[in-house]
Structure formats: structure tokens, C-alpha cells
Design a protein around this motif. Sequence first.
Motif, PDB file in Angstrom:
ATOM      1  N   SER A  49    -127.944  60.903  -4.210  1.00 11.37           N
ATOM      2  CA  SER A  49    -128.574  59.642  -5.550  1.00 11.37           C
ATOM      3  C   SER A  49    -126.989  59.881  -6.291  1.00 11.37           C
ATOM      4  CB  SER A  49    -129.602  60.312  -6.315  1.00 11.37           C
ATOM      5  OG  SER A  49    -129.123  61.449  -6.866  1.00 11.37           O
ATOM      6  N   GLU A  50    -126.230  60.782  -6.443  1.00 15.84           N
ATOM      7  CA  GLU A  50    -125.382  60.218  -7.205  1.00 15.84           C
ATOM      8  C   GLU A  50    -124.137  59.928  -6.858  1.00 15.84           C
ATOM      9  OE1 GLU A  50    -122.167  64.564  -6.576  1.00 15.84           O
ATOM     10  OE2 GLU A  50    -123.814  64.736  -6.648  1.00 15.84           O
ATOM     11  N   TYR A  51    -123.787  59.353  -5.532  1.00 16.46           N
ATOM     12  CA  TYR A  51    -122.776  58.775  -4.936  1.00 16.46           C
ATOM     13  C   TYR A  51    -123.570  57.139  -5.420  1.00 16.46           C
ATOM     14  CZ  TYR A  51    -120.538  62.786  -3.462  1.00 16.46           C
ATOM     15  OH  TYR A  51    -120.273  63.782  -3.349  1.00 16.46           O
ATOM     16  N   LEU A  52    -124.362  56.789  -5.797  1.00 19.24           N
ATOM     17  CA  LEU A  52    -124.904  55.568  -5.627  1.00 19.24           C
ATOM     18  C   LEU A  52    -124.703  55.323  -7.478  1.00 19.24           C
ATOM     19  CD1 LEU A  52    -127.995  55.214  -3.231  1.00 19.24           C
ATOM     20  CD2 LEU A  52    -125.590  54.427  -2.910  1.00 19.24           C
ATOM     21  N   GLN A  53    -124.490  55.796  -8.133  1.00 18.43           N
ATOM     22  CA  GLN A  53    -123.986  55.410  -9.390  1.00 18.43           C
ATOM     23  C   GLN A  53    -122.972  55.134  -9.236  1.00 18.43           C
ATOM     24  OE1 GLN A  53    -126.166  56.573 -11.768  1.00 18.43           O
ATOM     25  NE2 GLN A  53    -127.495  57.278 -10.212  1.00 18.43           N
ATOM     26  N   PRO A  54    -122.586  54.342 -10.527  1.00 16.25           N
ATOM     27  CA  PRO A  54    -121.246  53.580 -10.387  1.00 16.25           C
ATOM     28  C   PRO A  54    -120.332  54.703 -11.211  1.00 16.25           C
ATOM     29  CG  PRO A  54    -123.136  52.994 -12.030  1.00 16.25           C
ATOM     30  CD  PRO A  54    -123.547  53.376 -11.438  1.00 16.25           C
ATOM     31  N   GLY A  55    -118.631  54.235  -9.916  1.00 12.64           N
ATOM     32  CA  GLY A  55    -117.818  55.519 -10.752  1.00 12.64           C
ATOM     33  C   GLY A  55    -116.744  54.657 -10.773  1.00 12.64           C
ATOM     34  N   THR A  56    -115.685  54.740 -11.113  1.00 13.76           N
ATOM     35  CA  THR A  56    -114.497  54.550 -11.870  1.00 13.76           C
ATOM     36  C   THR A  56    -112.763  54.015 -10.959  1.00 13.76           C
ATOM     37  OG1 THR A  56    -113.357  56.198 -12.486  1.00 13.76           O
ATOM     38  CG2 THR A  56    -114.435  55.879 -14.161  1.00 13.76           C
ATOM     39  N   ASP A  57    -113.399  53.750  -9.936  1.00 13.94           N
ATOM     40  CA  ASP A  57    -112.194  53.715  -8.249  1.00 13.94           C
ATOM     41  C   ASP A  57    -111.535  52.789  -8.627  1.00 13.94           C
ATOM     42  OD1 ASP A  57    -112.462  56.388  -7.532  1.00 13.94           O
ATOM     43  OD2 ASP A  57    -114.558  55.974  -6.002  1.00 13.94           O
ATOM     44  N   GLU A  58    -110.242  52.869  -8.893  1.00 14.27           N
ATOM     45  CA  GLU A  58    -109.355  51.099  -8.406  1.00 14.27           C
ATOM     46  C   GLU A  58    -109.936  50.532  -8.037  1.00 14.27           C
ATOM     47  OE1 GLU A  58    -108.205  50.056 -11.226  1.00 14.27           O
ATOM     48  OE2 GLU A  58    -108.297  51.526 -12.400  1.00 14.27           O
ATOM     49  N   ILE A  59    -109.776  49.006  -7.415  1.00 13.31           N
ATOM     50  CA  ILE A  59    -109.521  48.180  -6.611  1.00 13.31           C
ATOM     51  C   ILE A  59    -108.739  48.995  -4.702  1.00 13.31           C
ATOM     52  CG2 ILE A  59    -109.671  46.359  -5.146  1.00 13.31           C
ATOM     53  CD1 ILE A  59    -111.051  45.182  -7.900  1.00 13.31           C
ATOM     54  N   PRO A  60    -108.467  49.074  -4.147  1.00 10.89           N
ATOM     55  CA  PRO A  60    -107.467  49.875  -3.572  1.00 10.89           C
ATOM     56  C   PRO A  60    -106.220  48.620  -2.905  1.00 10.89           C
ATOM     57  CG  PRO A  60    -109.364  50.293  -2.014  1.00 10.89           C
ATOM     58  CD  PRO A  60    -109.948  49.598  -3.280  1.00 10.89           C
ATOM     59  N   ASP A  61    -105.597  49.145  -2.932  1.00 11.77           N
ATOM     60  CA  ASP A  61    -104.258  47.541  -2.713  1.00 11.77           C
ATOM     61  C   ASP A  61    -104.285  48.223  -0.813  1.00 11.77           C
ATOM     62  OD1 ASP A  61    -103.268  50.417  -2.594  1.00 11.77           O
ATOM     63  OD2 ASP A  61    -101.406  48.837  -3.292  1.00 11.77           O
ATOM     64  N   TRP A  62    -106.109  48.298  -0.630  1.00 16.10           N
ATOM     65  CA  TRP A  62    -105.048  48.452   1.103  1.00 16.10           C
ATOM     66  C   TRP A  62    -104.641  47.820   1.797  1.00 16.10           C
ATOM     67  CZ3 TRP A  62    -110.592  49.978   1.808  1.00 16.10           C
ATOM     68  CH2 TRP A  62    -111.483  51.086   1.158  1.00 16.10           C
ATOM     69  N   MET A  63    -103.404  47.859   2.834  1.00 14.35           N
ATOM     70  CA  MET A  63    -103.225  46.198   3.662  1.00 14.35           C
ATOM     71  C   MET A  63    -101.953  46.818   4.564  1.00 14.35           C
ATOM     72  SD  MET A  63    -100.470  44.880   0.721  1.00 14.35           S
ATOM     73  CE  MET A  63    -100.572  42.639   2.408  1.00 14.35           C
ATOM     74  N   THR A  64    -101.935  46.510   5.934  1.00 16.80           N
ATOM     75  CA  THR A  64    -101.370  46.747   6.932  1.00 16.80           C
ATOM     76  C   THR A  64     -99.715  46.443   7.182  1.00 16.80           C
ATOM     77  OG1 THR A  64    -101.915  45.246   8.289  1.00 16.80           O
ATOM     78  CG2 THR A  64    -103.567  46.777   8.586  1.00 16.80           C
ATOM     79  N   ALA A  65     -98.792  47.213   7.846  1.00 18.93           N
ATOM     80  CA  ALA A  65     -97.906  46.789   7.703  1.00 18.93           C
ATOM     81  C   ALA A  65     -97.681  45.571   8.319  1.00 18.93           C
ATOM     82  CB  ALA A  65     -96.827  47.774   9.001  1.00 18.93           C
ATOM     83  N   ASP A  66     -96.704  44.114   8.944  1.00 18.34           N
ATOM     84  CA  ASP A  66     -96.831  43.476   9.098  1.00 18.34           C
ATOM     85  C   ASP A  66     -96.424  43.764  10.921  1.00 18.34           C
ATOM     86  OD1 ASP A  66     -97.048  41.950   6.176  1.00 18.34           O
ATOM     87  OD2 ASP A  66     -94.920  41.743   6.507  1.00 18.34           O
ATOM     88  N   ASP A  67     -95.954  44.463  10.833  1.00 16.35           N
ATOM     89  CA  ASP A  67     -95.276  44.356  12.527  1.00 16.35           C
ATOM     90  C   ASP A  67     -96.550  45.739  13.637  1.00 16.35           C
ATOM     91  OD1 ASP A  67     -94.195  47.088  11.509  1.00 16.35           O
ATOM     92  OD2 ASP A  67     -92.673  46.566  12.817  1.00 16.35           O
ATOM     93  N   LEU A  68     -97.263  46.220  12.218  1.00 15.25           N
ATOM     94  CA  LEU A  68     -98.666  47.086  13.065  1.00 15.25           C
ATOM     95  C   LEU A  68     -99.097  46.720  13.983  1.00 15.25           C
ATOM     96  CD1 LEU A  68    -100.381  49.681  12.078  1.00 15.25           C
ATOM     97  CD2 LEU A  68    -101.766  47.904  11.484  1.00 15.25           C
ATOM     98  N   TYR A  69     -99.198  45.636  14.792  1.00 17.39           N
ATOM     99  CA  TYR A  69     -99.806  45.443  16.395  1.00 17.39           C
ATOM    100  C   TYR A  69     -98.312  45.678  17.492  1.00 17.39           C
ATOM    101  CZ  TYR A  69    -103.924  44.793  13.660  1.00 17.39           C
ATOM    102  OH  TYR A  69    -105.551  44.271  12.589  1.00 17.39           O
ATOM    103  N   HIS A  70     -97.567  45.035  16.680  1.00 17.45           N
ATOM    104  CA  HIS A  70     -96.725  44.999  17.752  1.00 17.45           C
ATOM    105  C   HIS A  70     -95.671  46.963  17.885  1.00 17.45           C
ATOM    106  CE1 HIS A  70     -96.110  41.010  17.704  1.00 17.45           C
ATOM    107  NE2 HIS A  70     -96.093  40.767  16.505  1.00 17.45           N
ATOM    108  N   SER A  71     -96.219  47.259  17.168  1.00 14.27           N
ATOM    109  CA  SER A  71     -96.163  48.777  17.493  1.00 14.27           C
ATOM    110  C   SER A  71     -96.719  50.052  18.031  1.00 14.27           C
ATOM    111  CB  SER A  71     -96.288  49.736  15.748  1.00 14.27           C
ATOM    112  OG  SER A  71     -95.302  48.946  14.488  1.00 14.27           O
TER     113      SER A  71
END
Length: 175
Positions: A47-69
Motif C-alpha cells: 500500500s505504501e508503494y501506491l502513495q504519491p512519491g517525489t521521484d524526478e522524471i528519469p532521462d532514460w535513453m539508449t546510446a545511438d549505436d546500441l543496436y550495432h554494439s
Amino acid sequence: MMKTINKLASLGTLILFLMLTLMACSSSDEDTTGESPVNPPANFDYSEYLQPGTDEIPDWMTADDLYHSYEQTMSVQVTLQNALQPYLSADDKMCVTVNDEIRAVCLSPRYTHGEWIYSLVIAGSGNDKFLSLSYYCSKLKRTYTMERWMVFSQSAMPTEVNGRPYVVSFFREKN
């Protein structure tokens, strides 16, 4: 003759999938070998995990050449457990990592047939073992992570056997 070959090929694929599934499953919630995915204990109070948090929006990104690596990719479709369904939105994000390296990102889930679906194309190699999955919920401002969510396999089915997306459970729900 071709019908028999096709039936045998389909049966072989199903048997391989079942073998991989059984090898990745554990009969215990506790990790005793270091090889099985970890699940929360049955009496976990979420139940505590459904309470509003304060996490920032993550800036998840993959490397441009990821699928070539990496020489292999694994495609999966994912949705989330029932407790999180009311909080899902188009602003949510999901990513897959291997040893803290981002290998796939879904920045725009799609809403289809009454549920949000996250499509992920995961870059990897035969040396990769466990994938970790992270999900950012914009409505709750929380990031959920499941370590060792799935084993990397180029031949993995993109959905469950029944054609439904994999349902990710970050915590156990009360019955």
C-alpha cells in the motif's frame, strides 16, 4: 509431409520455450542460488508503494549505436500488475538494463484493448544473464524496479504463450 514438418517445428518451439521457462522459474521466493529471479515475499504490504512519491522524471535513453554494439535483440511486450493499472498513462516510461547499462527504453506506451502496452526491443548478447526492468509512473511520481526480471534470450517469445503481454509485478498484491 510439409504438414508433419510444420507440426514438429511448432512442437519443438513450444518445448524449447517451456524448458527455458522452467529453467528460469524458482519454487521459492528466496534466492538461494543467485540464479533465479527474486520476488517480494507473500506478506509484503504494498500500500505504501501506491502513495504519491517525489521521484524526478528519469532521462532514460539508449546510446545511438546500441543496436550495432550487440549481436542480438529480444522483443517483448509488457503490461503492469492490477494494482498499478489505475495509475498508468501515456506519460509513463519503462527501461531495461543489464548491469546498470540501459539496453531498451519505451517512452510512449500504447493504449490498446483496454490496457497500456510497453513494447521493448532489448539489445544483448549470449553473455547477458538477467535483465532488470524499471518503470516510472508519472501519476504517482514513483520509479519501480525489478532486479533480475527476466533472462535475456534472443529466442524468447514477445508475449506470453496465450498472446497476452507479460504482466510485470513489482510487488505482491493482497488476495
